[in-house]
Structures are given as C-alpha cells and as structure tokens.
Design a protein around this motif. Structure first.
Motif, PDB file in Angstrom:
ATOM      1  N   ASN A 124       0.831  -1.209   0.000  1.00 36.84           N
ATOM      2  CA  ASN A 124       0.000   0.000   0.000  1.00 36.84           C
ATOM      3  C   ASN A 124       0.863   1.256   0.000  1.00 36.84           C
ATOM      4  O   ASN A 124       0.551   2.230  -0.704  1.00 36.84           O
ATOM      5  N   PHE A 128       1.099   4.120  -3.114  1.00 32.11           N
ATOM      6  CA  PHE A 128       0.810   5.544  -2.898  1.00 32.11           C
ATOM      7  C   PHE A 128       2.036   6.427  -3.147  1.00 32.11           C
ATOM      8  O   PHE A 128       1.932   7.498  -3.768  1.00 32.11           O
ATOM      9  N   SER A 157      -3.885   8.265  -4.262  1.00 31.40           N
ATOM     10  CA  SER A 157      -4.793   7.467  -3.429  1.00 31.40           C
ATOM     11  C   SER A 157      -5.809   6.715  -4.284  1.00 31.40           C
ATOM     12  O   SER A 157      -6.188   5.582  -3.977  1.00 31.40           O
ATOM     13  N   THR A 160      -4.125   3.720  -5.575  1.00 27.34           N
ATOM     14  CA  THR A 160      -3.992   2.730  -4.508  1.00 27.34           C
ATOM     15  C   THR A 160      -5.301   1.984  -4.295  1.00 27.34           C
ATOM     16  O   THR A 160      -5.305   0.774  -4.022  1.00 27.34           O
ATOM     17  N   TRP A 202      -8.471   5.055   1.780  1.00 29.41           N
ATOM     18  CA  TRP A 202      -7.883   5.632   0.565  1.00 29.41           C
ATOM     19  C   TRP A 202      -8.939   6.352  -0.280  1.00 29.41           C
ATOM     20  O   TRP A 202      -8.650   7.385  -0.902  1.00 29.41           O
ATOM     21  N   ILE A 205      -9.456   9.730   1.235  1.00 30.43           N
ATOM     22  CA  ILE A 205      -8.341  10.624   0.884  1.00 30.43           C
ATOM     23  C   ILE A 205      -8.462  11.066  -0.580  1.00 30.43           C
ATOM     24  O   ILE A 205      -8.222  12.240  -0.913  1.00 30.43           O
ATOM     25  N   HIS A 206      -8.827  10.130  -1.448  1.00 30.78           N
ATOM     26  CA  HIS A 206      -8.996  10.452  -2.867  1.00 30.78           C
ATOM     27  C   HIS A 206     -10.076  11.513  -3.060  1.00 30.78           C
ATOM     28  O   HIS A 206      -9.880  12.501  -3.802  1.00 30.78           O
TER      29      HIS A 206
END
Length: 838
Positions: A124, A128, A157, A160, A202, A205-206
C-alpha cells in the motif's frame, strides 16, 4: 521417506512453484505504475502491447498457481495430514516443536499472518508513494502548491484504491495459493477486512484531495454534475462509488455484522457490485481490468467449481432431525459413491432452498474413513432469533428426532487447516456445546493412528467440555459415550464434562427421558470454606470413580472372567498407552472389566449419599440385568463392530484422484473459455474502425464518457457473463448426471432406507441406554482448570515454546474468555481460536 522429511516443507518443488506464482503477479502490480506512466507502454482501447504483459506476468501465473493448488488440494492433502498425524506416535526422544512460522503471538495471530500484514502494508505504501514521487513536481508547476499537491494526493490514493481492489477478492477465496503455502482461511479473512478498511480510507483521501483541487480551481460545481456528458458525469459516478464503499465499511463493523449477518451478507454483495461499477464508470479505462481480472477469474472459479463437485456427488435431499431437548439439528448428506475425502477441521456450506438462497458454513463432524458415503453435521439453534436460518431449519426438520428429508445444496468441501499442532507434547481442548463437532473427527483420527502404529503414544490430550444440559450430551450420537468408554480412547484421552444448567421441564417426561435419567454426577466444588474438606473427599471419590468407569467395558469370556482396572494418568502423568501392547492397539480389541466392589472399597469414605450412592446405583443397575450369554451383544462388541480405519485403509488416494480429474476439467473450462472471450472482445472496434474514440472539445481533448464506458465495460462484462453461464450450466449438468446415475442403479434415487438407518442408529445410540455418562454438575471454572495445568508443570516457560497447544472452541465470548485466562496464566502455550462468530 526419512530423507524426504529432512527437506523443509517450504523448500519442496510444489511450494516453490506456488510461491513463484504468487510473487510474480504481486511484483508486477507493485511496479505497474512505472510500466504504465513512467515507461509509457502503449495502452489503448484495443488488444495491444500492455495486454501481453498482463497475460504473461499477472493472469497466467495466477491461473497456473491456482491449478497447482487444486492438485495439491486433492493429491497432497492426505500426505500433509498423514505427515502431521504421524507426529502423535513419534518417539519422545525426537525433538519436535511447533515451527516459528505457525506460532501464535500478538492478539492470537500467527507469525506468518503478521508477515503477510507487513507485506500488505508495504504494498500500500509503495502504491501511494510511487505516483507521488513521480508526478508531484509536475503538478505543482501546473496548478501551484495547493492545487498540485491536492490533485496528486487524490491521484495517488485513487491508484492505490484500484490496486487494493485487485487484491481484496483474492483474500476471500476458499481455495487459493495462500492456503497451499500454509495460510488458512480464518487467518486471511481478517486481512480481507482490514484491506477493506484501507479501501475506505484511501477512497476518503482520494475524494478529499480532488475536492480541494476542484475548489481551488473554482470547478467544483462544473465538474460534479449530470449535465456535463464528460468529466462531470464521470465524477458523479465516483460519488456513487464512494457512497457504496462507505456503506460497505459501515455494515462490516463487527457489532453490526454479527447482529444482522444475513442482512450484512446481502447488502455486502449488492454494494460491492455498485462500488465496482461506480469505480469503472468513474475512471472508464480498460487498464482497470488489468488489476481486477485475475482475482475475478479466480473468484468465479472458487464460487462455481465446489458447487459443481458436490452437485455431482451429494444426493439433492438430506436427512434432517431436530432434538428439541438439546436444541441440536442433525443433518446427514449421502452419496451413491465414495465422496471426496475430507479431513479433520474441513467444512461445507449448506443452502436450503425452502429457507433462502444464502449458504451457511458448518464443520463436518463425521470421520470419512468410517463411512465415505456420507457426512454428518450438528447444527446448534439455542438462543438464535425466531427469524434466524437455524430456527427455520429446526421448524422444517420437526421434533423428537423424527428424521425427514429436505432439499439441500452443498458447497465444498473446504479445508485449509494446518496440523502442526499435532507436534505438541500436550494438547488441551476447551469446547462449549456444538463446538465439539470441530474435534470429533480429529480425535477419531488420532485413535486410528494409535491403533495402526507400532510406536507408543507420545502426546497427551485433554478434552474439557461444557454443555448446557444433560440432554445436550446425548445429541451427538455415541461419540461422547465412546470416548469415555472405549479403551481405544480412554488409554490416552482425558475427558472432563461439565453440565451448567438443569434440563428442560419436559425432558424427563419426553422422548429422551430413558437416555438421561441415570447419568453419573460428580459433585462440583463448594464455595464455602467450611465445606472444603468435605468437597475434597467428594473430589477424590469422583475422580477415582470417573477413572474406573472411563475404561469400563463389559465383556464375556466363556472360559474365564477377569477384572482389571485400566491404567490412567493425571494431568502431568505419563501416558498409559506406552504400556499397551501394540498388537492389541492395532486390533482395537482391548477389553477391561471393572469390579464395582473393588471401586467401593478403594474409594474414601464421605458423608452424604454422593459417590457411594452412585456406585450402589451402578451395582443395582448391572445386577438387575439378565445374565449375559456368550452371544449377547455388548458395548465392547458394538465398538469393535465400528472400527477406526485410517484414510489409507479406506483407499482415499484413488478416490481423491477420481474427483481431482473432474475438478481440474471444470476449473479449466470456467477459466479459459471466458478468458478467451475477453481477449476477443478487446479486439473489437466498438466505436468505429479507428484505434481512437471520437473526442469532444469541451475542455481540451477529453474522450467522451459514452465511448470510454463502452470500451471499459463491455469486454469485462462479457467475460463475467460467460463464466457465470458456464458455471451454472456445469452445476446443472453435474446434478443431472448424478440423478441419471441413480435411475440407472435402481428405480428412483438410491437414498438409504429409513428402516436400515434406524437399525444402524439403534446400535450406535443404544449405548446410551446404560445412562452412565460421568459429568460434573456446575459451570466450568476456566481459571482454575488452567491453574491446575500450571501447578502440574504443563507448559513451563523454561521448557520453551511450541510444546503445548491450547484450543478454545465455541461462541466468540467463550473463546475470548479462554484466551484471556490463557494469556494471564504463567505458562507458555500456543493458543488456537475455533469460533463460529461470523
């Protein structure tokens, strides 16, 4: 053979090949960003250079490794199990411990689990960090510090998330390459859950990164809508995908998942499909299938092939009966030919069409070599809600153990249990209620190994059971009676049984009254200090009585009758099997006769009517019986008529070979035909003859959403549809072949006749007529039981780790309590969790 055992298991050619097939796709996905964006390998909407790399470095190793795993699942399963089961009769002089790879450390997980967790975390981080390192400077030059960094964080992200989605389905396969190299399904599922949590993180965050970027550019409203046929619509699909993944994470919270499991399962599947569709339509690029396709292929194979195998093997109706006194359902599946061999700890998933479409997993309680034509499950219904699947099944099965036939579908057999714990010098098993089924076949397999081996038993095994009521003891056929009566078990197995609650009021007047009325009770410890001395006398008497009765088997000798007391050992004592003659153990015909007068003379005096009354009742019960003739059936003869054969004696290798060929044929069909369809669909020009879609000039050269969705969705959907059609057709064909075979053998299906089964079960369950099960009335005090082992010197820390294994089986709360007291005790043991919590 001795030379082969010197070679480490993970260094054998089979394991090396599986490890290579596992690492190649992972290594490719770890460096995929460099191939795609840094080296700029040509990736368009048609079959091209990038597809060759994916097929050769990702799909091919995954498929080959899975096929090799299927080979190992059949051809090596017995070899692995026999290699482990032989450890119980390995001479004590041979130094063997549980390997470091298999030891349980933090929070009950093994060393290998934490290695896999660390490996996943590093992946991971790599997924990233790689985009951030390669693209941040360019984004800052183009959009400034805030816009450039936020957009690059969102981009990295998002990448990921896609990479994690390519791995998450791989972690829920019931037969995968990870199982072949030593991981178990119960170890992999927690990592699947944590990876799901990572996808939620993720994705958040994206979303946050791109929201900050669009806000800084003033494009928040124009780029998230349904009226823009390009970027705006794509981003709205991303909003739906993010909503779906958040609902997935919310439903997977343990408290919600366990309380509403059926609702969780249904919504989990639905929102998973919504998330995948939303993700693909949010970023409609064929490159997404390079991550998703390998695990989707294996997932479809994993879901269809085991159903095909059982549809070809198991008759479509199962025998079902419900013991209302014990709240236990007994379900038996039969086959007109020997089933695929299953091993201790294996399980199947059962679907009852009248109740629902969901498959429910249950551990197989029967021992395959005893009857290769059937398998038996025991299903607990106590304290389940009235709307639960098990309670609906109980209503369908009726009452009073009257067996009926119900339509049932089976998925499995599944089994990935590692048996390294059999290297232990001492194994202690704590079980509650129906969890005893997890260990029934294991105990019989150990007994069969002891009977077949010339070497003395090295392991000590302690089975500590707790049940709610006496009637629950008798819900498991003659198993508990046999392991406390048959000398083939009592010479090495130490059993303690606790009953915590009184029977239901109607039990003593109901259908099972004759079974439970004469059980022997061992007084539990008094909590009052003034009764401590009295209790200790009871404890000594009860222990002596329990030891004497644990080996009692009435036999008839025409010439001469003898009375002997079987050798027993306490917690830290030596195993009695060392003094047994190997020829007697191989034949399984060790007989003992206990003289109850001798027991009464040896037992210490005690006030009240506890153990002396018990002995008197035993003598009266035996004296009241008619004299035994030379031809009269006895319990010893009944046990001898039910031998404990090994897997080799039941010809398991040839049976496994037969089913392995069919499994490989179906696997290849479901893999290669849909994969070929996907490759063909990738070559089709869906939007015209050119290799580039029509474009719009709304904001530069942006490919229209309609065109991108066409090329991104159609090839993958075609592959999934064809694989599903092939799978369902294979299930239908397998069931048709089985039913036609039944009509060829005789008129109608070859179901066992109920009268024949009743006669067999009467012999098996008739052993309970004596009603002489020894148990302790009261709750199991786990802390004191563990302290007893500690005081006896079991699991000393100075002896090192890996010599003692402790199992906790039952509801999650019970297992957690066992684990808590195990960790708090001053001893060195390897703890195993066996819980049915979803």
């Amino acid at each position: 053979m001795a030379i082969a055992f010197k070679v480490p298991r993970l260094m054998s050619p089979f394991y090396v090949f599986i490890i290579i097939c596992t690492l190649i796709p992972i290594a490719y996905s770890a460096g995929d960003y460099w191939f795609t964006w840094k080296l700029k390998i040509k990736a368009n909407y048609f079959y091209g250079e990038r597809d060759y790399y994916v097929l050769g470095a990702c799909i091919a190793p995954s498929v080959l490794g899975h096929i090799a795993t299927i080979w190992g699942h059949y051809y090596r399963a017995e070899r692995e199990f026999q290699h482990s089961i032989a450890k119980v009769t390995t001479p004590a002089s041979v130094n063997q411990k549980i390997s470091l790879w298999e030891r349980h450390i933090w929070w009950g997980y093994t060393v290998k689990y934490w290695i896999m967790v660390a490996f996943t975390v590093l992946l991971n981080v790599a997924w990233f960090v790689t985009p951030m390192v390669t693209g941040t400077s360019a984004m800052i030059e183009r959009f400034g510090n805030l816009g450039g960094i936020s957009r690059m964080v969102g981009n990295a992200s998002g990448y990921t998330v896609v990479a994690c989605c390519g791995m998450i389905l791989f972690l829920v396969l019931r037969r995968s390459m990870l199982h072949a190299i030593g991981f178990t399904y119960s170890e992999i599922v927690p990592l699947h859950r944590w990876l799901g949590a990572a996808i939620v993180g993720w994705s958040t965050i994206h979303t946050a990164g791109y929201m900050i970027f669009l806000g800084s550019e003033g494009r928040l409203q124009s780029d998230i809508n349904f009226y823009d046929k390009s970027r705006g619509t794509l981003n709205m699909m991303g909003v739906f995908a993010y909503g779906a993944v958040c609902l997935l994470g919310l439903g997977a919270i343990p408290q919600i998942r366990r309380r509403c499991y059926l609702l969780f399962l249904s919504t989990h599947r639905f929102f998973t499909a919504v998330f995948f569709i939303g993700m693909i339509t949010h970023f409609p690029n064929p490159m997404l299938w390079y991550y998703l396709l390998p695990t989707i292929i294996l997932f479809l194979v994993d879901r269809f092939v085991p159903k095909v195998m059982q549809a070809r093997t198991v008759l479509p109706e199962a025998t079902c009966s419900f013991n209302s006194d014990a709240d236990i359902i007994r379900m038996t599946f039969t086959s007109p030919e020997p089933m695929k061999p299953y091993y201790p700890g294996d399980y199947i998933s059962v679907q009852i069409p009248k109740i629902g479409t969901v498959y429910h997993p249950f551990t197989i309680a029967s021992y395959w070599p005893e009857d290769p034509y059937s398998m038996t499950l025991y299903i607990r219904t106590f304290e389940d809600s009235k709307l639960s699947w098990t309670c609906n099944l109980a209503k369908l099965c009726g009452n009073d153990d009257k067996r009926i036939r119900v339509r049932a579908n089976v998925d499995g057999v599944f089994g990935d249990r590692r048996h390294d714990y059999l290297k232990s010098e001492t194994m202690i098993i704590f079980v509650a209620g129906a969890a005893i089924t997890t260990f029934m076949s294991l105990i019989k397999a150990i007994a069969a190994q002891i009977a077949a081996s010339d070497e003395p038993l090295r392991m000590q095994l302690h089975l500590i059971c707790t049940f709610r009521t006496r009637s629950e003891l008798h819900a498991y056929g003659s198993f508990l009676h046999q392991i406390t009566r048959d000398p083939r078990f009592t010479s090495w197995l130490h059993v303690e049984i606790f009953v915590s609650r009184p029977d239901k009021p109607q039990t003593l007047l109901g259908a099972h009254a004759h079974v439970v009325k004469n059980d022997i009770q061992v007084p539990s410890k008094s909590l009052r200090n003034e009764k401590k001395k009295r209790f200790m006398s009871f404890k000594r008497t009860g222990t002596m009585l329990k030891r004497a009765l644990s080996g009692r088997t009435i036999v008839v000798d025409n010439e001469k009758s003898t009375a002997t007391t079987p050798a027993t050992s306490d917690v830290a004592g030596e195993t009695a099997a060392n003094s047994e003659d190997s020829s007697l153990r191989r034949s399984g015909s060790v007989h003992t006769v206990v003289d109850l007068e001798d027991i009464a003379e040896e037992a210490p005096e005690s006030s009240g009517s506890s153990s002396s009354d018990v002995i008197t009742k035993e003598k009266t019960a035996l004296a009241a019986k008619e004299p035994l003739s030379a031809n009269a059936p006895t319990r010893a003869m009944t046990y001898n008529d039910q031998p404990l054969p090994t897997f080799q004696a039941s010809n398991s290798t040839s049976v496994a070979t037969k089913w392995a060929k069919l499994d490989l044929l179906v696997t290849c069909t479901i893999v290669f035909i849909p994969l070929a369809a996907w490759c063909v669909a990738r070559t089709v020009s869906w939007e015209g003859p050119d290799n580039w879609c029509p474009t719009t000039k709304l904001r530069g050269t942006i490919i229209s959403a309609k065109c991108r969705w066409t090329y991104a969705l159609i090839p993958g959907v075609i592959q999934i549809i064809i694989a599903s059609i092939a799978g369902y057709f294979a299930v239908w064909l397998a069931r048709t072949v089985l039913l036609r075979r039944g009509r060829d053998v005789e008129t109608g299906l070859p179901y066992p006749d109920f009268e024949t089964e009743d006669e067999r079960l009467a012999i098996e369950d008739g052993n309970w007529d004596e009603g002489d099960v020894v148990y302790t009335k009261g709750r199991l005090d786990v802390k004191k039981a563990i302290q007893g082992f500690v005081d006896a010197g079991v699991g000393k820390k100075e002896n090192g780790h890996g010599l003692v294994s402790v199992f906790g089986g039952g509801p999650d709360g019970f297992v957690a309590m066992i684990e808590k007291h195990t960790n708090a005790a001053n001893w060195s043991v390897d703890f195993h969790r066996e819980t049915w919590a979803p």
